[in-house]
Design an enzyme around this catalytic site. Structure first.
Site, mmCIF file in Angstrom:
data_model
loop_
_atom_site.group_PDB
_atom_site.id
_atom_site.type_symbol
_atom_site.label_atom_id
_atom_site.label_comp_id
_atom_site.label_asym_id
_atom_site.label_seq_id
_atom_site.Cartn_x
_atom_site.Cartn_y
_atom_site.Cartn_z
ATOM 1 N N HIS A 72 0.920 -1.025 0.255
ATOM 2 C CA HIS A 72 -0.100 -0.129 0.111
ATOM 3 C C HIS A 72 0.884 1.245 0.100
ATOM 4 O O HIS A 72 1.501 1.620 0.995
ATOM 5 C CB HIS A 72 -0.934 0.015 1.374
ATOM 6 C CG HIS A 72 -2.002 -0.712 1.040
ATOM 7 N ND1 HIS A 72 -3.113 -0.389 1.594
ATOM 8 C CD2 HIS A 72 -2.203 -1.974 0.401
ATOM 9 C CE1 HIS A 72 -4.362 -1.336 1.117
ATOM 10 N NE2 HIS A 72 -3.579 -2.427 0.588
ATOM 11 N N TYR A 200 -9.565 5.609 6.326
ATOM 12 C CA TYR A 200 -10.462 6.097 7.644
ATOM 13 C C TYR A 200 -11.419 7.171 6.970
ATOM 14 O O TYR A 200 -11.292 7.963 6.084
ATOM 15 C CB TYR A 200 -9.273 6.772 8.547
ATOM 16 C CG TYR A 200 -8.394 5.754 9.104
ATOM 17 C CD1 TYR A 200 -8.340 5.192 9.954
ATOM 18 C CD2 TYR A 200 -7.112 5.772 8.133
ATOM 19 C CE1 TYR A 200 -7.127 4.289 10.446
ATOM 20 C CE2 TYR A 200 -6.085 4.768 8.331
ATOM 21 C CZ TYR A 200 -6.180 4.260 9.634
ATOM 22 O OH TYR A 200 -5.055 3.335 9.816
ATOM 23 N N PRO A 292 -6.244 1.458 18.069
ATOM 24 C CA PRO A 292 -6.197 0.854 16.613
ATOM 25 C C PRO A 292 -6.090 1.809 15.627
ATOM 26 O O PRO A 292 -5.404 1.432 14.596
ATOM 27 C CB PRO A 292 -7.170 -0.059 16.527
ATOM 28 C CG PRO A 292 -8.283 0.347 17.287
ATOM 29 C CD PRO A 292 -7.802 1.092 18.684
ATOM 30 N N LYS A 296 -0.812 0.668 15.133
ATOM 31 C CA LYS A 296 0.723 0.417 15.724
ATOM 32 C C LYS A 296 0.826 -0.683 16.533
ATOM 33 O O LYS A 296 2.087 -0.966 16.878
ATOM 34 C CB LYS A 296 0.796 1.871 16.392
ATOM 35 C CG LYS A 296 1.236 3.032 15.320
ATOM 36 C CD LYS A 296 2.606 3.209 14.677
ATOM 37 C CE LYS A 296 2.268 3.741 13.141
ATOM 38 N NZ LYS A 296 2.394 3.247 12.041
ATOM 39 N N TYR A 384 2.878 7.562 10.308
ATOM 40 C CA TYR A 384 1.986 6.357 9.614
ATOM 41 C C TYR A 384 3.153 5.186 9.082
ATOM 42 O O TYR A 384 2.697 3.797 9.462
ATOM 43 C CB TYR A 384 1.047 6.728 8.695
ATOM 44 C CG TYR A 384 -0.139 5.839 8.554
ATOM 45 C CD1 TYR A 384 -0.848 5.726 9.451
ATOM 46 C CD2 TYR A 384 0.011 4.680 7.496
ATOM 47 C CE1 TYR A 384 -2.218 4.889 9.353
ATOM 48 C CE2 TYR A 384 -1.186 3.720 7.137
ATOM 49 C CZ TYR A 384 -2.153 4.021 8.247
ATOM 50 O OH TYR A 384 -3.157 3.016 7.850
HETATM 51 C C1 PHB Z 1 -7.149 -3.389 10.261
HETATM 52 O O1 PHB Z 1 -7.116 -3.766 8.830
HETATM 53 O O2 PHB Z 1 -7.630 -4.270 10.890
HETATM 54 C C2 PHB Z 1 -6.772 -1.993 10.502
HETATM 55 C C3 PHB Z 1 -6.369 -1.306 9.547
HETATM 56 C C4 PHB Z 1 -6.039 0.029 9.990
HETATM 57 C C5 PHB Z 1 -6.078 0.444 11.248
HETATM 58 C C6 PHB Z 1 -6.540 -0.702 12.329
HETATM 59 C C7 PHB Z 1 -6.913 -1.641 12.018
HETATM 60 O O3 PHB Z 1 -5.747 1.544 11.722
#
Ligand code: PHB
Ligand code: APR
Length: 389
Positions: A72, A200, A292, A296, A384
Site C-alpha cells: 500500500h 479512514y 487501533p 501501531k 504512519y
Molecule cells: C485493520 O485492517 O484491521 C486495521 C487497519 C488500520 C487500522 C486499524 C486496523 O488503523
C-alpha cells in the site's frame, strides 16, 4: 528443567522473540495459557511497517508474507463528502504491507515447529519468581501436575491481561492510561475491499475505517458507544451505517455480504514504565496498548522484540549487560512517540460524545489544514509508516 530464556505468551511478541533467539542459538521455551487454535482464532489488525517486514525477513519467516501481502503506497481520510489521499511513498519514500496478524502468527508457529523449538500450550496458573535475583523461575500446571523451569531471563510477552506485569511490585512500576468513551464495531467479510487502499472516515455520525485482509476479504469498522451490543448490529445495519459515514463515491461502490466475524473492541492508551525489572523484561501488549487508529500495536511489539532480542544476544555473545540495561529506555522512546501518534489520530478522527461543538470545529479545521499543507501531510505520513528503530 532449565532453559536460557523463558518466554511467557505465544502471541506475535513471544513467537517472534523465540524465533530470533533460536536463530542466534539461544535456547528458549514458550509457555502459553491457550491452545494454538485459540491463539490463531484471534482477529487483529494487519498493517505492517517496512521495519516490521524487514524484521520478519531477518527472522526467516517472510516467504508467505512476500508472496501474499498487498503493498500500500497510500492511505486515505474521507471527510466532507470527498477523500484526502496521502501518498506515503511520495511523501516519505516508504509504503505499508497489508498482511493479517493471524497469518504472521501462523508463519511463526510453523517456523517454530519446523525448528523443533518447544512451546507449552495450555499451561495453567503460570507464575514468575526470583527475577530480582540471578536465578529466576517459572511455575505452571499442566494436566494437573505442577511444573517448574529455571532460566537466566524471563520475557513477559503475555499481553495486556498477562501475569508478568502483575508480578512486579507496585512500587517499581508506573502505569499511564487513557480510556476512550467509545469502541470499534468491526466485521470481517468475504467481499472485495471498498477501495484499493485503506481509508479512514471522519463523519458527524462517528468514525469509520475500510481496511482489508486480501483482494477478496474486507475488514471494516464503525465507531459505536461502549453501551452497544453486537447482537443489536445485524449485518444490514452495519453496512448501512458504514455507507453513511464514507464518501459517496465509495458508498456507491460497496459490495455487501455476510460477516464472518463481528465484535466490539474498546479503545485504550496504556504504557507501563519501566519495561525491565531485574531479569524480567516486558514486550508488546504486556507493556503498552495503543488505540487501533493507525495500526501501531503489532508494529510496536515488533520493535520491542527487535531491541530485546539484540540485548539478549549481546549478553550471551559478550557477557555485557549494556544492551539489557538500555532496553527499557530504547523501547520506551519509540513507544511514546507511537502512543502520541495513535492518540492524535484517534482524537482527530472520532466523534467524542459530550465535548461540545468547539472541539468538533477544531477537528474539522485540522483536517482542512492537513488537506492544504504538505508539511502536515509529511508529518502524518512519517508517523504512519513508522518512525525509525
Ligand atoms: C485493520 O485492517 O484491521 C486495521 C487497519 C488500520 C487500522 C486499524 C486496523 O488503523
Ligand atoms: N500465561 C501464559 N500465557 C498468557 C497468559 C498467562 N497468564 N496471559 C496471557 N497469555 C498469552 C495470551 O493467551 C496470548 O496468546 O499471551 C499472549 C499475548 O499475545 P497478544 O495479546 O497478542 O500480545 P503480543 O504478543 O504482545 O502482541 C501484540 O497483538 O494485541 C495485539 O495490538 C496488539 O497487534 C498487537 C499484538
Amino acid at each position: 528443567m532449565r532453559v536460557q530464556v523463558a518466554i511467557i505468551g505465544a502471541g506475535p511478541s513471544g513467537l517472534l522473540l523465540g524465533q530470533l533467539l533460536h536463530r542466534a542459538g539461544i535456547d528458549a521455551v514458550i509457555l502459553e495459557q491457550r491452545s494454538p487454535e485459540y491463539v490463531l482464532s484471534r482477529i487483529r489488525a494487519g498493517v505492517l511497517e517496512q521495519g516490521t517486514v524487514a524484521l520478519l525477513e531477518r527472522a526467516g519467516v517472510a516467504a508467505r508474507l512476500r508472496a501474499e501481502s498487498l503493498a500500500h503506497r497510500g492511505v486515505g481520510i474521507a471527510f466532507g463528502g470527498s477523500r484526502l489521499r496521502f501518498d506515503l511513498q511520495e511523501l516519505v519514500g516508504k509504503s505499508m504491507a497489508v498482511y493479517g496478524q493471524t497469518e504472521i502468527t501462523r508463519d511463526l508457529m510453523e517456523a517454530r515447529a519446523a525448528a523443533g523449538a518447544r512451546t507449552i500450550y495450555e499451561a495453567e496458573e503460570v507464575s514468575v519468581h526470583g527475577f530480582a535475583g540471578t536465578k529466576p523461575t517459572v511455575r505452571w500446571t499442566k494436566d494437573g501436575a505442577a511444573r517448574e523451569l529455571e532460566c537466566d531471563f524471563i520475557a513477559g510477552c503475555d499481553g495486556f491481561h498477562g501475569v508478568t506485569r502483575a508480578a512486579v511490585p507496585q512500587s517499581a512500576i508506573r502505569c499511564f492510561e487513557r480510556e476512550y468513551p467509545f469502541g470499534w464495531l468491526g466485521i470481517l467479510s468475504d467481499t472485495p475491499p471498498v477501495d484499493l487502499e485503506i481509508f479512514y472516515a471522519f463523519h458527524e455520525r462517528g468514525f469509520a475505517l475500510c481496511s482489508m485482509r486480501s483482494t477478496s476479504r474486507s475488514r471494516l469498522y464503525v465507531q459505536v458507544p461502549l453501551t452497544e451490543r453486537v447482537e443489536d448490529w445485524p449485518d444490514e445495519r452495519f453496512w448501512a451505517e458504514l455507507r453513511r459515514r464514507i464518501d459517496p463515491d465509495a458508498a456507491a461502490r460497496i459490495v455487501t455480504g455476510p460477516s464472518i466475524e463481528k465484535s466490539i473492541a474498546p479503545l485504550r492508551s496504556f504504557v507501563a514504565e519501566p519495561m525491565r525489572f531485574g531479569r524480567l523484561f516486558l514486550a508488546g501488549d504486556a507493556a503498552h496498548i495503543v488505540p487501533p487508529t493507525g495500526a501501531k500495536g503489532l508494529n510496536l511489539a515488533a520493535s520491542d522484540v527487535h531491541y530485546l532480542s539484540q540485548a539478549l544476544i549481546g549478553w550471551y555473545r559478550t557477557g555485557s549487560a549494556a544492551e539489557l540495561d538500555g532496553y527499557s529506555g530504547r523501547a520506551l522512546a519509540r513507544i511514546w512517540k507511537a502512543e502520541r501518534f495513535s492518540w492524535w489520530l484517534t482524537r482527530l478522527l472520532h466523534r467524542f460524545p459530550d465535548e461540545g461543538e468547539f472541539l468538533w470545529k477544531m477537528q474539522q479545521a485540522e483536517l482542512e489544514y492537513l488537506a492544504g499543507s504538505r508539511a502536515a501531510q509529511t508529518a502524518l505520513a512519517e508517523n504512519y509508516v513508522g518512525l525509525p528503530y
